[in-house]
Write a protein that holds these residues in place. Structure first.
Motif, PDB file in Angstrom:
ATOM      1  N   PRO A 192      49.281  29.953   8.752  1.00  0.00           N
ATOM      2  CA  PRO A 192      50.396  30.547   8.014  1.00  0.00           C
ATOM      3  C   PRO A 192      51.384  29.447   7.630  1.00  0.00           C
ATOM      4  CG  PRO A 192      50.527  31.089  10.360  1.00  0.00           C
ATOM      5  CD  PRO A 192      49.236  30.378  10.143  1.00  0.00           C
ATOM      6  N   GLY A 193      51.847  29.456   6.395  1.00  0.00           N
ATOM      7  CA  GLY A 193      52.808  28.459   5.958  1.00  0.00           C
ATOM      8  C   GLY A 193      52.184  27.167   5.474  1.00  0.00           C
ATOM      9  N   ALA A 194      50.865  27.089   5.404  1.00  0.00           N
ATOM     10  CA  ALA A 194      50.197  25.862   4.966  1.00  0.00           C
ATOM     11  C   ALA A 194      49.758  25.951   3.514  1.00  0.00           C
ATOM     12  CB  ALA A 194      49.007  25.559   5.866  1.00  0.00           C
ATOM     13  N   GLY A 195      50.210  26.969   2.798  1.00  0.00           N
ATOM     14  CA  GLY A 195      49.904  27.095   1.381  1.00  0.00           C
ATOM     15  C   GLY A 195      48.436  27.274   1.077  1.00  0.00           C
ATOM     16  N   GLY A 196      47.692  27.899   1.977  1.00  0.00           N
ATOM     17  CA  GLY A 196      46.268  28.131   1.763  1.00  0.00           C
ATOM     18  C   GLY A 196      45.399  26.933   2.061  1.00  0.00           C
TER      19      GLY A 196
ATOM     20  N   VAL B 243      42.125  26.677  19.378  1.00  0.00           N
ATOM     21  CA  VAL B 243      41.744  25.597  18.467  1.00  0.00           C
ATOM     22  C   VAL B 243      42.976  24.766  18.128  1.00  0.00           C
ATOM     23  CG1 VAL B 243      40.662  25.063  16.243  1.00  0.00           C
ATOM     24  CG2 VAL B 243      40.028  27.166  17.454  1.00  0.00           C
ATOM     25  N   ALA B 244      42.937  23.463  18.407  1.00  0.00           N
ATOM     26  CA  ALA B 244      44.024  22.554  18.038  1.00  0.00           C
ATOM     27  C   ALA B 244      43.914  22.269  16.544  1.00  0.00           C
ATOM     28  CB  ALA B 244      43.922  21.263  18.837  1.00  0.00           C
ATOM     29  N   VAL B 245      45.029  22.468  15.808  1.00  0.00           N
ATOM     30  CA  VAL B 245      44.989  22.356  14.350  1.00  0.00           C
ATOM     31  C   VAL B 245      46.235  21.668  13.789  1.00  0.00           C
ATOM     32  CG1 VAL B 245      43.519  24.386  14.009  1.00  0.00           C
ATOM     33  CG2 VAL B 245      45.991  24.656  14.102  1.00  0.00           C
ATOM     34  N   SER B 246      46.083  21.121  12.581  1.00  0.00           N
ATOM     35  CA  SER B 246      47.196  20.586  11.787  1.00  0.00           C
ATOM     36  C   SER B 246      46.889  20.879  10.331  1.00  0.00           C
ATOM     37  CB  SER B 246      47.332  19.078  11.969  1.00  0.00           C
ATOM     38  OG  SER B 246      47.666  18.750  13.285  1.00  0.00           O
ATOM     39  N   ALA B 247      47.940  21.217   9.557  1.00  0.00           N
ATOM     40  CA  ALA B 247      47.736  21.460   8.124  1.00  0.00           C
ATOM     41  C   ALA B 247      49.072  21.585   7.419  1.00  0.00           C
ATOM     42  CB  ALA B 247      46.935  22.736   7.888  1.00  0.00           C
ATOM     43  N   GLY B 248      49.071  21.247   6.131  1.00  0.00           N
ATOM     44  CA  GLY B 248      50.227  21.494   5.291  1.00  0.00           C
ATOM     45  C   GLY B 248      51.500  20.857   5.790  1.00  0.00           C
TER      46      GLY B 248
ATOM     47  N   ASN C  60      60.305  19.141   8.307  1.00  0.00           N
ATOM     48  CA  ASN C  60      60.137  17.698   8.506  1.00  0.00           C
ATOM     49  C   ASN C  60      58.819  17.334   9.158  1.00  0.00           C
ATOM     50  OD1 ASN C  60      62.648  17.169   7.416  1.00  0.00           O
ATOM     51  ND2 ASN C  60      63.668  17.449   9.375  1.00  0.00           N
ATOM     52  N   CYS C  61      58.042  18.299   9.584  1.00  0.00           N
ATOM     53  CA  CYS C  61      56.800  18.023  10.308  1.00  0.00           C
ATOM     54  C   CYS C  61      55.605  18.575   9.561  1.00  0.00           C
ATOM     55  CB  CYS C  61      56.818  18.700  11.683  1.00  0.00           C
ATOM     56  SG  CYS C  61      58.073  18.088  12.788  1.00  0.00           S
ATOM     57  N   VAL C  62      54.490  17.893   9.738  1.00  0.00           N
ATOM     58  CA  VAL C  62      53.225  18.507   9.357  1.00  0.00           C
ATOM     59  C   VAL C  62      53.081  19.718  10.261  1.00  0.00           C
ATOM     60  CG1 VAL C  62      50.723  18.181   9.353  1.00  0.00           C
ATOM     61  CG2 VAL C  62      52.213  16.320   8.642  1.00  0.00           C
ATOM     62  N   LEU C  63      52.443  20.767   9.821  1.00  0.00           N
ATOM     63  CA  LEU C  63      52.287  21.985  10.605  1.00  0.00           C
ATOM     64  C   LEU C  63      51.232  21.773  11.688  1.00  0.00           C
ATOM     65  CD1 LEU C  63      53.164  24.948  10.848  1.00  0.00           C
ATOM     66  CD2 LEU C  63      51.392  25.521   9.196  1.00  0.00           C
ATOM     67  N   HIS C  64      51.660  21.770  12.948  1.00  0.00           N
ATOM     68  CA  HIS C  64      50.782  21.555  14.092  1.00  0.00           C
ATOM     69  C   HIS C  64      50.784  22.795  14.969  1.00  0.00           C
ATOM     70  CE1 HIS C  64      50.808  17.302  13.158  1.00  0.00           C
ATOM     71  NE2 HIS C  64      52.122  17.276  13.251  1.00  0.00           N
ATOM     72  N   GLY C  65      49.679  23.017  15.682  1.00  0.00           N
ATOM     73  CA  GLY C  65      49.683  24.125  16.611  1.00  0.00           C
ATOM     74  C   GLY C  65      48.320  24.435  17.188  1.00  0.00           C
ATOM     75  N   ILE C  66      48.251  25.639  17.721  1.00  0.00           N
ATOM     76  CA  ILE C  66      47.033  26.143  18.346  1.00  0.00           C
ATOM     77  C   ILE C  66      46.746  27.504  17.735  1.00  0.00           C
ATOM     78  CG2 ILE C  66      45.944  26.853  20.509  1.00  0.00           C
ATOM     79  CD1 ILE C  66      48.103  25.031  21.907  1.00  0.00           C
TER      80      ILE C  66
ATOM     81  N   THR D 274      53.572  24.464  17.384  1.00  0.00           N
ATOM     82  CA  THR D 274      54.039  23.472  18.354  1.00  0.00           C
ATOM     83  C   THR D 274      55.017  22.474  17.731  1.00  0.00           C
ATOM     84  OG1 THR D 274      52.106  22.062  17.965  1.00  0.00           O
ATOM     85  CG2 THR D 274      51.959  23.686  19.760  1.00  0.00           C
ATOM     86  N   GLY D 275      55.528  22.787  16.550  1.00  0.00           N
ATOM     87  CA  GLY D 275      56.501  21.908  15.915  1.00  0.00           C
ATOM     88  C   GLY D 275      55.895  20.559  15.595  1.00  0.00           C
ATOM     89  N   CYS D 276      56.588  19.479  15.986  1.00  0.00           N
ATOM     90  CA  CYS D 276      56.105  18.121  15.732  1.00  0.00           C
ATOM     91  C   CYS D 276      55.115  17.649  16.797  1.00  0.00           C
ATOM     92  CB  CYS D 276      57.285  17.155  15.668  1.00  0.00           C
ATOM     93  SG  CYS D 276      58.355  17.419  14.235  1.00  0.00           S
ATOM     94  N   PHE D 277      54.817  18.486  17.773  1.00  0.00           N
ATOM     95  CA  PHE D 277      53.875  18.130  18.832  1.00  0.00           C
ATOM     96  C   PHE D 277      52.452  18.303  18.307  1.00  0.00           C
ATOM     97  CE2 PHE D 277      51.456  19.286  22.762  1.00  0.00           C
ATOM     98  CZ  PHE D 277      51.634  18.098  23.446  1.00  0.00           C
TER      99      PHE D 277
END
Length: 170
Positions: free
Chosen positions: A33-37, A55-60, A64-70, A85-88
């Motif tokens: 969500p929030g990664a523009g598809g 699943v550990a992921v990053s996108a979009g 100020n941060c790339v979108l990171h999370g699980i 996870t914010g900037c983590f």
């Protein structure tokens, strides 16, 4: 346990999950969500005994941060929750027997006004509903220049009913 195979590179990655019996459960990519598809760049994957995946992921981009999370998936690969996870940057995940999610990672874009990396906890525990419960092992406890939670290499995090194990090689 479960076996995961990865295909593709960077943001065009998908993975296939196989049950302990060897049967293919699913092949999927993950959108956030929030990664523009944009599809997510997939890192580590872990399963609980019932086939739910973390699943550990990053996108979009998000602020100020790339979108990171699980991303949490059910046994049919349906997206059930996103833990932002914010900037983590989550490099490694493990689902504990109590269904908390343990993450080992590094701070992506967290710099102070002088351009120095702010201290942060490299191990974090999240509830299954996405709340951060605890943080452990400050980055400042490691030699300067060593970033032990960075994805890649032979690093891992595992959980048992009463312990969390971490292997970090430098």
């Amino acid at each position: 346990g479960y076996v995961v195979t990865m295909r593709g590179h960077g943001s065009h990655r998908e993975f296939s999950a196989y049950a302990p019996s060897g049967a293919l459960l699913y092949t999927t990519s993950v959108e956030l969500p929030g990664a523009g598809g944009n599809p997510a760049s997939i890192g580590d994957v872990d399963f609980d005994g019932a086939g739910h995946a973390a699943v550990a992921v990053s996108a979009g981009f998000a602020g100020n941060c790339v979108l990171h999370g699980i991303v949490l998936l059910d046994p049919a690969a349906r997206h059930t929750r996103f833990i932002d996870t914010g900037c983590f940057v989550v490099g490694y995940v493990s689902i504990a027997p109590d269904h908390t999610i343990w993450a080992l990672g590094t701070q992506g874009e967290g710099y102070d006004a002088a351009g120095q990396v702010q201290d942060f906890m490299i191990v974090r525990q999240y509830s299954f509903d996405g709340k951060q419960l605890n943080g452990f092992l400050p980055q400042s406890g490691f030699p300067k220049g060593l970033s032990p939670g960075t994805p890649g290499g032979d690093t891992l995090i595992v959980t048992t009913p009463d312990r969390v194990g971490i292997r970090i090689l430098s």
